[in-house]
Scaffold this motif. Structure first.
Motif, PDB file in Angstrom:
ATOM      1  N   PRO A  20       0.808  -1.238   0.000  1.00  0.00           N
ATOM      2  CA  PRO A  20       0.000   0.000   0.000  1.00  0.00           C
ATOM      3  C   PRO A  20       0.836   1.280   0.000  1.00  0.00           C
ATOM      4  O   PRO A  20       0.432   2.273  -0.606  1.00  0.00           O
ATOM      5  CB  PRO A  20      -0.861  -0.110   1.262  1.00  0.00           C
ATOM      6  CG  PRO A  20      -0.411  -1.323   2.005  1.00  0.00           C
ATOM      7  CD  PRO A  20       0.388  -2.165   1.076  1.00  0.00           C
ATOM      8  N   LEU A  21       2.005   1.268   0.642  1.00  0.00           N
ATOM      9  CA  LEU A  21       2.859   2.469   0.611  1.00  0.00           C
ATOM     10  C   LEU A  21       3.356   2.745  -0.807  1.00  0.00           C
ATOM     11  O   LEU A  21       3.358   3.894  -1.257  1.00  0.00           O
ATOM     12  CB  LEU A  21       4.046   2.324   1.583  1.00  0.00           C
ATOM     13  CG  LEU A  21       3.702   2.496   3.072  1.00  0.00           C
ATOM     14  CD1 LEU A  21       4.819   1.958   3.958  1.00  0.00           C
ATOM     15  CD2 LEU A  21       3.406   3.951   3.420  1.00  0.00           C
ATOM     16  N   TRP A  55       4.387   6.717  -1.998  1.00  0.00           N
ATOM     17  CA  TRP A  55       5.283   7.265  -0.963  1.00  0.00           C
ATOM     18  C   TRP A  55       6.616   6.502  -0.940  1.00  0.00           C
ATOM     19  O   TRP A  55       7.019   5.957   0.068  1.00  0.00           O
ATOM     20  CB  TRP A  55       4.612   7.166   0.411  1.00  0.00           C
ATOM     21  CG  TRP A  55       3.378   8.006   0.562  1.00  0.00           C
ATOM     22  CD1 TRP A  55       2.725   8.723  -0.411  1.00  0.00           C
ATOM     23  CD2 TRP A  55       2.623   8.230   1.767  1.00  0.00           C
ATOM     24  NE1 TRP A  55       1.621   9.358   0.118  1.00  0.00           N
ATOM     25  CE2 TRP A  55       1.538   9.080   1.447  1.00  0.00           C
ATOM     26  CE3 TRP A  55       2.761   7.790   3.093  1.00  0.00           C
ATOM     27  CZ2 TRP A  55       0.598   9.491   2.395  1.00  0.00           C
ATOM     28  CZ3 TRP A  55       1.820   8.199   4.034  1.00  0.00           C
ATOM     29  CH2 TRP A  55       0.759   9.050   3.685  1.00  0.00           C
ATOM     30  N   ASP A  73       9.267   8.434   1.283  1.00  0.00           N
ATOM     31  CA  ASP A  73       8.611   9.230   2.306  1.00  0.00           C
ATOM     32  C   ASP A  73       9.122   8.886   3.715  1.00  0.00           C
ATOM     33  O   ASP A  73       9.557   7.766   3.960  1.00  0.00           O
ATOM     34  CB  ASP A  73       7.133   8.911   2.217  1.00  0.00           C
ATOM     35  CG  ASP A  73       6.296   9.844   3.035  1.00  0.00           C
ATOM     36  OD1 ASP A  73       5.742  10.775   2.447  1.00  0.00           O
ATOM     37  OD2 ASP A  73       6.211   9.647   4.262  1.00  0.00           O
ATOM     38  N   SER A  74       9.015   9.844   4.634  1.00  0.00           N
ATOM     39  CA  SER A  74       9.470   9.594   6.011  1.00  0.00           C
ATOM     40  C   SER A  74       8.660   8.472   6.669  1.00  0.00           C
ATOM     41  O   SER A  74       9.189   7.716   7.481  1.00  0.00           O
ATOM     42  CB  SER A  74       9.387  10.875   6.843  1.00  0.00           C
ATOM     43  OG  SER A  74       8.041  11.298   6.936  1.00  0.00           O
ATOM     44  N   VAL A  75       7.379   8.373   6.336  1.00  0.00           N
ATOM     45  CA  VAL A  75       6.562   7.292   6.889  1.00  0.00           C
ATOM     46  C   VAL A  75       7.092   5.934   6.404  1.00  0.00           C
ATOM     47  O   VAL A  75       7.248   4.993   7.184  1.00  0.00           O
ATOM     48  CB  VAL A  75       5.065   7.458   6.490  1.00  0.00           C
ATOM     49  CG1 VAL A  75       4.284   6.171   6.752  1.00  0.00           C
ATOM     50  CG2 VAL A  75       4.437   8.618   7.246  1.00  0.00           C
ATOM     51  N   GLU A 121       1.850   1.782  -3.534  1.00  0.00           N
ATOM     52  CA  GLU A 121       0.703   2.171  -4.351  1.00  0.00           C
ATOM     53  C   GLU A 121       0.219   3.584  -4.026  1.00  0.00           C
ATOM     54  O   GLU A 121      -0.392   4.252  -4.855  1.00  0.00           O
ATOM     55  CB  GLU A 121      -0.405   1.126  -4.255  1.00  0.00           C
ATOM     56  CG  GLU A 121       0.114  -0.172  -4.875  1.00  0.00           C
ATOM     57  CD  GLU A 121      -0.914  -1.254  -5.138  1.00  0.00           C
ATOM     58  OE1 GLU A 121      -2.016  -1.184  -4.584  1.00  0.00           O
ATOM     59  OE2 GLU A 121      -0.579  -2.184  -5.888  1.00  0.00           O
ATOM     60  N   GLU A 122       0.527   4.051  -2.822  1.00  0.00           N
ATOM     61  CA  GLU A 122       0.236   5.444  -2.454  1.00  0.00           C
ATOM     62  C   GLU A 122       1.274   6.382  -3.093  1.00  0.00           C
ATOM     63  O   GLU A 122       1.092   7.596  -3.109  1.00  0.00           O
ATOM     64  CB  GLU A 122       0.248   5.562  -0.911  1.00  0.00           C
ATOM     65  CG  GLU A 122      -0.217   6.870  -0.305  1.00  0.00           C
ATOM     66  CD  GLU A 122      -1.708   7.136  -0.427  1.00  0.00           C
ATOM     67  OE1 GLU A 122      -2.304   6.715  -1.422  1.00  0.00           O
ATOM     68  OE2 GLU A 122      -2.265   7.801   0.474  1.00  0.00           O
TER      69      GLU A 122
END
Lengths: 273, 273
Positions: free
Chosen positions: B152-153, B158, B161-163, B155-156
């Protein structure tokens, strides 16, 4: 009347999320029996198209009808938004979804006429929440925000984790900037993030949980049509659970959130319906 | 020989992830045509059971056979781990998965005999990576870590990204504590996180990308069986794409990662196969 008052309520979802709706029905309508179906072999619905969701929902409704349910609750925001209207014209028992009950209460709750909606991409894109809210009051603005990471975060069990808080902050920021005073938890997994979300939005924002509002709507509907089950059941299994993939994972999750000990779940091949 | 050398290679995945495998085939075997199928109506596979994955994979193989493919690449780690062995006994064209090529190279790469494996729950649980690696060298220890948030990350979008970094740190910590020197990217989405993961594990850990190793394995196999396409195709569409849900989202993602402009994707009802 086609079915007996003692017939069960059919409840379905793409997977485990709809258990938050089943939970509200168990709490608020303790005399009703439930047949729950979770489409765990094809979960999630939130990233799929209207046509696919409609095909899946029709198969599930056909399965639930074999179980002689007296009414159906579409306990999935995506299926409620994309398939409910069409299916309600195709069957002769009452069917309700989670979108309209949630939308109506949100419209009654907001004071500044700014409602935030969080959900899957498909739910937010479908626009049914906005249309239902604006049918109540056309002046209300609905600001939608898809939150695709929330479901996997819930399923990972990171309900109050720092990662979840960071992701939630990011998703909620555009809504808070618009000064919403009401936030619809537009996906059945989200009530499990309730306390994390409440902390982030603060006391100025009221959270609306469509799962609870749907149970209340079901209660009104059954009463209105004289279909309430008035006899307290002494059946050993008033709640029956079916899934399209393996039982094991489902049952574990179910037992972690339901006020009822799920002892047995049955797997069926939903593609055959 | 059953099929012509000019017949296409069938490649399938639960969704878009297998495009990282198709990409390696396009780069390394530029003369080969490809028929790609992404099961976007039932994605993801990583959280589903062996029985369900096998049923889905059989349907897809039947579809690919209608396209007269000369060989099949299971470009999905979960399906490679759970369905490939059974299916290879049921069909008469060569079929390879991504697990064995990745596992073999990892076994040749490690010096301290400690290999980390990241993937979906189903892939890690299946144990096929460990079995294949230990068949090469029984002294090698394989430490598995499911990373359900990575897909999912990705596909988002990101990717750096820091997350994503925080989530990756958490997933990788137990592997780094065990002092691994080799890390298998055991899910077709993960090569898209390559640079983020490389920064976190440092120069002491070699990343193994099964997508690349699979393309090389396919090349060896075609050569060995005299099935390489030696004629450079001048067809307008050497690469054809099929999905089980709407074309739109797939095509966007495909065009973001492929060295080829995907102009058309066809939707089919895979449940009919």
């Amino acid at each position: 009347m086609k079915y007996k008052k003692t017939a069960p309520i059919g409840v379905f979802d793409s997977g485990v999320g709809g258990l938050t709706v089943a939970r509200e029905i168990m709490r608020n309508l303790p005399h009703e029996k439930i047949v729950y179906f979770g489409d765990t072999a094809r979960v999630p619905y939130g990233s799929k198209s209207k046509e696919t969701i409609l095909r899946y929902s029709r198969q599930i409704v056909r399965f639930l009808q074999t179980q002689e349910v007296k009414a159906i609750v579409v306990a999935c925001n995506t299926a409620s938004a994309l398939a409910l209207e069409t299916i309600s014209e195709e069957i002769d028992i009452p069917i309700i979804g989670v979108v309209k009950p949630g939308a109506k209460v949100a419209a009654q709750t907001t004071r500044n006429k700014k409602i935030g909606l969080i959900g899957t991409r498909a739910t937010v894109k479908s626009d049914l929440y906005r249309k239902t809210i604006q049918a109540e009051n056309p002046e209300i603005e609905v600001i939608g925000q898809p939150c695709p990471l929330f479901v996997p975060l819930v399923e990972e069990g990171w309900l109050k984790d720092s990662v979840t808080i960071e992701v939630a902050k990011r998703y909620l920021a555009p809504l808070l900037e618009k000064d919403i005073d009401t936030l619809i938890l537009g996906c059945t997994h989200y009530p499990l993030l309730r306390s994390t979300l409440k902390t982030l939005v603060g006391d100025g924002v009221t959270l609306v949980n469509p799962a609870y509002e749907t149970a209340k709507e079901l209660q009104r509907l059954l009463k209105e049509q004289g279909m309430e089950n008035e006899i307290h059941t002494d059946e050993e299994f008033p709640y029956r659970f079916f899934v399209s993939d393996e039982e094991e994972c489902f049952q574990e999750f179910a037992n972690s959130i339901l006020p009822y000990n799920v002892k047995r779940t049955e797997q069926i091949n939903i593609e055959e319906f």
